[in-house]
Design an enzyme around this catalytic site. Structure first.
Site, PDB file in Angstrom:
ATOM      1  N   GLY A  56      27.766  32.117  27.981  1.00  0.00           N
ATOM      2  CA  GLY A  56      26.726  31.697  27.049  1.00  0.00           C
ATOM      3  C   GLY A  56      27.281  31.199  25.734  1.00  0.00           C
ATOM      4  O   GLY A  56      28.465  30.885  25.633  1.00  0.00           O
TER       5      GLY A  56
ATOM      6  N   HIS B 187      31.085  23.673  27.587  1.00  0.00           N
ATOM      7  CA  HIS B 187      30.311  24.155  28.738  1.00  0.00           C
ATOM      8  C   HIS B 187      29.457  23.021  29.316  1.00  0.00           C
ATOM      9  O   HIS B 187      29.364  22.871  30.541  1.00  0.00           O
ATOM     10  CB  HIS B 187      29.352  25.277  28.321  1.00  0.00           C
ATOM     11  CG  HIS B 187      30.001  26.488  27.736  1.00  0.00           C
ATOM     12  ND1 HIS B 187      29.896  26.822  26.412  1.00  0.00           N
ATOM     13  CD2 HIS B 187      30.753  27.466  28.312  1.00  0.00           C
ATOM     14  CE1 HIS B 187      30.537  27.952  26.181  1.00  0.00           C
ATOM     15  NE2 HIS B 187      31.080  28.361  27.320  1.00  0.00           N
TER      16      HIS B 187
ATOM     17  N   GLN C 162      43.268  30.995  33.262  1.00  0.00           N
ATOM     18  CA  GLN C 162      42.132  31.414  34.095  1.00  0.00           C
ATOM     19  C   GLN C 162      42.006  30.495  35.315  1.00  0.00           C
ATOM     20  O   GLN C 162      41.766  30.955  36.432  1.00  0.00           O
ATOM     21  CB  GLN C 162      40.852  31.365  33.253  1.00  0.00           C
ATOM     22  CG  GLN C 162      39.593  31.664  34.014  1.00  0.00           C
ATOM     23  CD  GLN C 162      38.401  31.835  33.078  1.00  0.00           C
ATOM     24  OE1 GLN C 162      38.179  32.905  32.521  1.00  0.00           O
ATOM     25  NE2 GLN C 162      37.647  30.778  32.878  1.00  0.00           N
TER      26      GLN C 162
HETATM   27  P1  AMP Z   1      33.202  31.043  28.509  1.00  0.00           P
HETATM   28  O1  AMP Z   1      31.730  30.975  28.231  1.00  0.00           O
HETATM   29  O2  AMP Z   1      34.034  31.047  27.293  1.00  0.00           O
HETATM   30  O3  AMP Z   1      33.562  32.093  29.529  1.00  0.00           O
HETATM   31  O4  AMP Z   1      33.548  29.657  29.217  1.00  0.00           O
HETATM   32  C1  AMP Z   1      32.895  29.246  30.381  1.00  0.00           C
HETATM   33  C2  AMP Z   1      33.633  28.077  30.962  1.00  0.00           C
HETATM   34  O5  AMP Z   1      33.630  27.006  30.033  1.00  0.00           O
HETATM   35  C3  AMP Z   1      35.096  28.407  31.260  1.00  0.00           C
HETATM   36  O6  AMP Z   1      35.469  27.815  32.484  1.00  0.00           O
HETATM   37  C4  AMP Z   1      35.799  27.773  30.099  1.00  0.00           C
HETATM   38  O7  AMP Z   1      37.132  27.388  30.396  1.00  0.00           O
HETATM   39  C5  AMP Z   1      34.946  26.557  29.855  1.00  0.00           C
HETATM   40  N1  AMP Z   1      35.156  26.076  28.481  1.00  0.00           N
HETATM   41  C6  AMP Z   1      35.116  26.803  27.349  1.00  0.00           C
HETATM   42  N2  AMP Z   1      35.436  26.038  26.283  1.00  0.00           N
HETATM   43  C7  AMP Z   1      35.697  24.796  26.766  1.00  0.00           C
HETATM   44  C8  AMP Z   1      36.092  23.560  26.172  1.00  0.00           C
HETATM   45  N3  AMP Z   1      36.292  23.432  24.857  1.00  0.00           N
HETATM   46  N4  AMP Z   1      36.269  22.491  26.976  1.00  0.00           N
HETATM   47  C9  AMP Z   1      36.083  22.603  28.318  1.00  0.00           C
HETATM   48  N5  AMP Z   1      35.708  23.738  28.939  1.00  0.00           N
HETATM   49  C10 AMP Z   1      35.511  24.820  28.175  1.00  0.00           C
END
Ligand code: AMP
Length: 315
Positions: free
Chosen positions: A31, A37, A154
């Protein structure tokens, strides 16, 4: 877009689609959605018939209670953004739905999770990540799951677990989305004060500096890491780790002989940020007309290159 709170409701909603042979895409998130995202959701929309976005702040992957407590939560706004970006289903389970009383199973990827983030955050962090990702993959059974390259380790770990557990899903890694000044988007950026926000630019500056040196022909791992570390100094930021590693095994690399992952983590006040760049020795070398674009971290032409004189003019 439908919002669903239980595993049963989500499975029931997807059952007809699965029967009809539709392709299902899953975008797992915690979120506080931002453009990073949303880029994943849009990619899923372009490639799949049904797009499921999960929104679950997974307590199991947080090291500190304070980090979990202050993690930004804005479910209503997230729902609107997910719908606008093309999600069909938003899955927002409670903690009890995911970890009911008696829950006793963990999924652990060995080796890969000891390095970088694992080394600083401990094994519990990745165990939390790999357990929730496996659960989400089992709950949704997507054809494609979308992850951001922003969390490069990850992606590597999830690819490993998908292969090792024979999970029938394709893992897609999507490019890091950055703010105009180069800072990688992150839900945690919202927690930075104005002064910390400026200091956070130490991370993209480090990656940029190494990329410039690599583009100028530098191949020594130490020299590239020194350049990156030096670029962080003016921001008063010390890296927690700064490492040049193999993009698949995450083993340290002494030289840039092939594609390499440069990964950095740093604590800015209370907030811990990570970023990375893929360095490629075969990328075109920079000449005097090029510089590195802050947003994409790619070389760009900054002035019109001098054209060679036409043959006739020489004659
Ligand atoms: P999180 O909500 O931080 O767990 O992220 C959810 C997904 O969004 C994960 O696969 C992250 O790697 C991806 N994500 C987060 N920040 C970015 C970004 N700046 N650019 C691309 N993907 C992202």
């Amino acid at each position: 877009m439908k919002t669903l709170f239980t595993v049963g409701d989500l499975r029931a909603a997807l059952a007809p689609d699965r029967r009809d042979g539709l392709t299902i895409g899953l975008v797992p998130t915690m979120g506080a959605l931002h453009e990073g995202h949303l880029s994943l959701i849009r990619r899923a929309r372009a490639q799949c018939d049904r797009v499921v976005v999960s929104l679950f702040v997974n307590p199991a992957q947080f090291n500190e209670r304070s980090d979990l407590d202050r993690y930004p939560r804005q479910a209503r706004r997230d729902a609107a953004l997910a719908a606008e970006s093309g999600a069909d289903l938003l899955f927002t389970p409670t903690v009890e739905e995911i970890y009911p009383p008696g829950f006793a199973t963990a999924v652990e990827v060995l080796g890969l999770t000891d390095r970088l983030e694992g080394e600083t955050r401990g094994a519990a962090h990745f165990r939390g990540v790999t357990t929730i990702v496996t659960k989400l993959l089992c709950i949704v059974l997507p054809d494609i799951a979308y992850f951001g390259q922003k969390d490069a380790q990850q992606v590597v770990v999830v690819r490993r677990l998908v292969v090792d557990l024979n999970l029938p899903v394709r893992v897609e890694a999507c490019p890091t989305v950055r703010e105009p000044d180069g800072l990688a988007m992150s839900s945690r950026n919202a927690l930075l004060s104005a002064e910390e926000r400026s200091r956070a630019l130490a991370l993209p500056a480090a990656l940029n500096a190494a990329r410039v040196r690599a583009a100028a022909g530098e191949r020594s791992g130490d020299a590239l890491l020194d350049a990156a570390r030096e670029a962080m100094l003016p921001f008063g930021v010390e890296p927690e780790y700064l490492a040049l590693v193999d993009p698949d095994t995450l083993e340290p690399l002494g030289a840039l002989a092939r594609e390499a992952l440069l990964a950095v983590a740093a604590q800015i006040g209370e907030i811990r940020l990570i970023d990375n760049a893929v360095l490629n020795p075969t990328a075109a070398r920079l000449d005097e007309t090029q510089s590195i674009d802050d947003e994409t971290l790619q070389p760009t032409v900054t002035s019109t290159p001098r054209q060679p004189l036409p043959r006739k003019a020489i004659a």
